[in-house]
Design a protein around this motif. Sequence first.
Motif, mmCIF file in Angstrom:
data_model
loop_
_atom_site.group_PDB
_atom_site.id
_atom_site.type_symbol
_atom_site.label_atom_id
_atom_site.label_comp_id
_atom_site.label_asym_id
_atom_site.label_seq_id
_atom_site.Cartn_x
_atom_site.Cartn_y
_atom_site.Cartn_z
ATOM 1 N N ILE A 31 33.580 31.534 32.694
ATOM 2 C CA ILE A 31 34.851 30.911 33.057
ATOM 3 C C ILE A 31 35.547 31.798 34.079
ATOM 4 C CG2 ILE A 31 37.098 30.105 32.252
ATOM 5 C CD1 ILE A 31 35.831 29.683 29.488
ATOM 6 N N ILE A 32 35.865 31.220 35.232
ATOM 7 C CA ILE A 32 36.577 31.936 36.285
ATOM 8 C C ILE A 32 38.063 31.645 36.130
ATOM 9 C CG2 ILE A 32 36.900 32.178 38.771
ATOM 10 C CD1 ILE A 32 33.975 31.311 39.111
ATOM 11 N N ILE B 43 36.436 35.949 33.287
ATOM 12 C CA ILE B 43 37.112 36.901 34.164
ATOM 13 C C ILE B 43 38.573 36.507 34.319
ATOM 14 C CG2 ILE B 43 36.380 35.705 36.291
ATOM 15 C CD1 ILE B 43 36.309 38.558 37.585
ATOM 16 N N LEU B 44 39.455 37.484 34.090
ATOM 17 C CA LEU B 44 40.899 37.331 34.225
ATOM 18 C C LEU B 44 41.399 38.410 35.175
ATOM 19 C CD1 LEU B 44 41.287 37.175 30.401
ATOM 20 C CD2 LEU B 44 41.976 35.255 31.824
ATOM 21 N N ASN B 45 42.496 38.139 35.885
ATOM 22 C CA ASN B 45 43.018 39.189 36.751
ATOM 23 C C ASN B 45 43.828 40.198 35.937
ATOM 24 O OD1 ASN B 45 45.893 38.482 36.740
ATOM 25 N ND2 ASN B 45 45.326 36.716 38.012
ATOM 26 N N GLU B 46 44.170 41.310 36.564
ATOM 27 C CA GLU B 46 44.803 42.407 35.837
ATOM 28 C C GLU B 46 46.203 42.069 35.342
ATOM 29 O OE1 GLU B 46 44.446 45.773 38.409
ATOM 30 O OE2 GLU B 46 42.254 45.650 38.437
ATOM 31 N N GLY B 47 46.800 41.031 35.883
ATOM 32 C CA GLY B 47 48.099 40.594 35.391
ATOM 33 C C GLY B 47 48.009 39.681 34.185
ATOM 34 N N GLU B 48 46.796 39.405 33.731
ATOM 35 C CA GLU B 48 46.595 38.474 32.614
ATOM 36 C C GLU B 48 46.014 39.164 31.384
ATOM 37 O OE1 GLU B 48 45.617 34.625 35.524
ATOM 38 O OE2 GLU B 48 43.982 35.728 34.569
ATOM 39 N N GLU C 54 33.734 36.524 44.701
ATOM 40 C CA GLU C 54 33.606 37.774 43.960
ATOM 41 C C GLU C 54 33.727 37.522 42.457
ATOM 42 O OE1 GLU C 54 35.678 42.206 43.505
ATOM 43 O OE2 GLU C 54 36.360 40.840 45.091
ATOM 44 N N SER C 55 34.668 36.678 42.062
ATOM 45 C CA SER C 55 34.816 36.343 40.641
ATOM 46 C C SER C 55 33.561 35.659 40.109
ATOM 47 C CB SER C 55 36.030 35.431 40.439
ATOM 48 O OG SER C 55 37.230 36.084 40.781
ATOM 49 N N PHE C 56 33.009 34.747 40.887
ATOM 50 C CA PHE C 56 31.773 34.056 40.517
ATOM 51 C C PHE C 56 30.645 35.063 40.310
ATOM 52 C CE2 PHE C 56 27.808 31.959 41.917
ATOM 53 C CZ PHE C 56 27.775 30.851 41.086
ATOM 54 N N GLY C 57 30.535 36.038 41.213
ATOM 55 C CA GLY C 57 29.499 37.050 41.092
ATOM 56 C C GLY C 57 29.668 37.913 39.857
ATOM 57 N N GLU C 58 30.911 38.264 39.525
ATOM 58 C CA GLU C 58 31.169 39.068 38.333
ATOM 59 C C GLU C 58 30.737 38.326 37.071
ATOM 60 O OE1 GLU C 58 32.315 42.095 37.808
ATOM 61 O OE2 GLU C 58 32.870 42.698 39.841
ATOM 62 N N VAL C 59 31.061 37.047 37.005
ATOM 63 C CA VAL C 59 30.741 36.255 35.813
ATOM 64 C C VAL C 59 29.243 36.024 35.685
ATOM 65 C CG1 VAL C 59 30.936 33.929 34.843
ATOM 66 C CG2 VAL C 59 32.990 35.143 35.575
ATOM 67 N N THR C 60 28.596 35.624 36.778
ATOM 68 C CA THR C 60 27.177 35.276 36.690
ATOM 69 C C THR C 60 26.281 36.496 36.511
ATOM 70 O OG1 THR C 60 27.063 35.211 39.123
ATOM 71 C CG2 THR C 60 27.400 33.117 37.971
ATOM 72 N N ALA C 61 26.819 37.694 36.748
ATOM 73 C CA ALA C 61 26.034 38.909 36.514
ATOM 74 C C ALA C 61 25.968 39.270 35.033
ATOM 75 C CB ALA C 61 26.628 40.074 37.303
ATOM 76 N N ARG C 62 26.854 38.704 34.226
ATOM 77 C CA ARG C 62 26.862 38.982 32.793
ATOM 78 C C ARG C 62 25.859 38.082 32.078
ATOM 79 N NH1 ARG C 62 31.316 42.414 31.492
ATOM 80 N NH2 ARG C 62 31.920 43.285 33.525
ATOM 81 N N ARG C 63 25.433 38.533 30.918
ATOM 82 C CA ARG C 63 24.521 37.750 30.075
ATOM 83 C C ARG C 63 23.307 37.277 30.871
ATOM 84 N NH1 ARG C 63 26.773 38.462 24.864
ATOM 85 N NH2 ARG C 63 29.029 38.326 25.052
ATOM 86 N N PRO C 64 22.522 38.200 31.430
ATOM 87 C CA PRO C 64 21.392 37.798 32.274
ATOM 88 C C PRO C 64 20.320 37.058 31.486
ATOM 89 C CG PRO C 64 21.270 40.137 31.770
ATOM 90 C CD PRO C 64 22.598 39.667 31.260
ATOM 91 N N LEU D 46 20.936 35.968 43.389
ATOM 92 C CA LEU D 46 20.786 35.871 44.836
ATOM 93 C C LEU D 46 21.907 36.630 45.543
ATOM 94 C CD1 LEU D 46 18.830 34.344 46.758
ATOM 95 C CD2 LEU D 46 20.495 32.483 46.800
ATOM 96 N N ARG D 47 21.557 37.386 46.556
ATOM 97 C CA ARG D 47 22.566 38.103 47.342
ATOM 98 C C ARG D 47 23.118 37.159 48.410
ATOM 99 N NH1 ARG D 47 23.588 43.455 48.213
ATOM 100 N NH2 ARG D 47 21.685 44.035 47.108
ATOM 101 N N PRO D 48 24.439 36.920 48.418
ATOM 102 C CA PRO D 48 25.005 36.002 49.414
ATOM 103 C C PRO D 48 24.814 36.519 50.838
ATOM 104 C CG PRO D 48 26.563 36.424 47.634
ATOM 105 C CD PRO D 48 25.450 37.409 47.475
ATOM 106 N N ALA D 49 24.760 35.602 51.776
ATOM 107 C CA ALA D 49 24.671 35.979 53.185
ATOM 108 C C ALA D 49 25.934 36.732 53.595
ATOM 109 C CB ALA D 49 24.503 34.731 54.049
ATOM 110 N N PRO D 50 25.826 37.667 54.530
ATOM 111 C CA PRO D 50 27.011 38.408 54.992
ATOM 112 C C PRO D 50 28.073 37.461 55.554
ATOM 113 C CG PRO D 50 24.987 39.440 55.787
ATOM 114 C CD PRO D 50 24.588 38.125 55.195
ATOM 115 N N GLY D 51 29.325 37.797 55.300
ATOM 116 C CA GLY D 51 30.424 37.029 55.866
ATOM 117 C C GLY D 51 30.944 35.907 55.002
ATOM 118 N N LEU D 52 30.299 35.640 53.870
ATOM 119 C CA LEU D 52 30.785 34.583 52.990
ATOM 120 C C LEU D 52 31.926 35.128 52.139
ATOM 121 C CD1 LEU D 52 27.430 32.985 51.758
ATOM 122 C CD2 LEU D 52 28.865 32.296 53.687
#
Length: 264
Positions: A39-40, A86-91, A119-129, A211-217
């Motif tokens: 969940i993002i 993933i939650l931001n630091e204010g949450e 970046e949030s998507f990457g943080e979440v999908t890296a968990r629970r491989p 998958l590593r995203p293409a540069p600039g995304l």
Amino acid sequence: MARRFSVAGGAPVLRRRPAHQLAARAEGDSPVIPRAGGIIAAGEGSRLRRAGFAMPKPMVPIAGVPLIESVIRNFRAARITPLAIILNEGERDCVEWIRARFPDVDIDFIVKTTQSSLESFGEVTARRPGGPMLVSTVDAWCVAADFVGFVQAASARTADATVLAVTPLIADESPLRVTVGAGGRVTALGGDTGDLVTAGMYLVPERVRTLRPAPGLGRLREFLAWLVRSGEPVYAEVIERVVDVDRADDVALAEALALAGRVS
């Protein structure tokens, strides 16, 4: 000026497949049901705050139920656990509220203020491989039955497919429109035409998770469009009513749908 909510004219490109068709496809293709969810919920919710909602965005209520609770209920209805949120630091206060509200759900919390949705998507999908993951944004509101239907339909696709929930309910000032070809395959994302828009829910296969995203995304929508352009198998499944809750009138629309569902 009030925003306009509309269902695009004409019949949707895709129709939800009947249950018997889903079962037949599942039997033939050996679907892989996602065993983990993400969940993002790291967005700032600035537009809702300007409209007078003082609470963190995950706690904005729809018919009395906070957004984060609705999404977790949907995952539980689909029998998808564990979850990474993933939650931001204010949450930070949301973490203890969620733990108290769902003591039976295995949840891995990430408290981090990210620079982008990608970046949030990457943080979440890296968990629970291991295996596919079902990812939802916290502001993608729909009823549980529709969420479960999307999971079933998406899981009937091939194991290497990325599957996007799409909807004909256009209630967004900058929707990401989807062009769909034969068999439900997504042929393009973006542009000014099309009867369907992305709905904030994604079935992500293991290969795309790593998958590593293409540069600039910089945004999740750019990453998804890059997948399509790169020839990745990306498919769409329709949910008729999903509300992207970003503004006060989105809250009103979601509440109207929630209350209509309770009395139907």
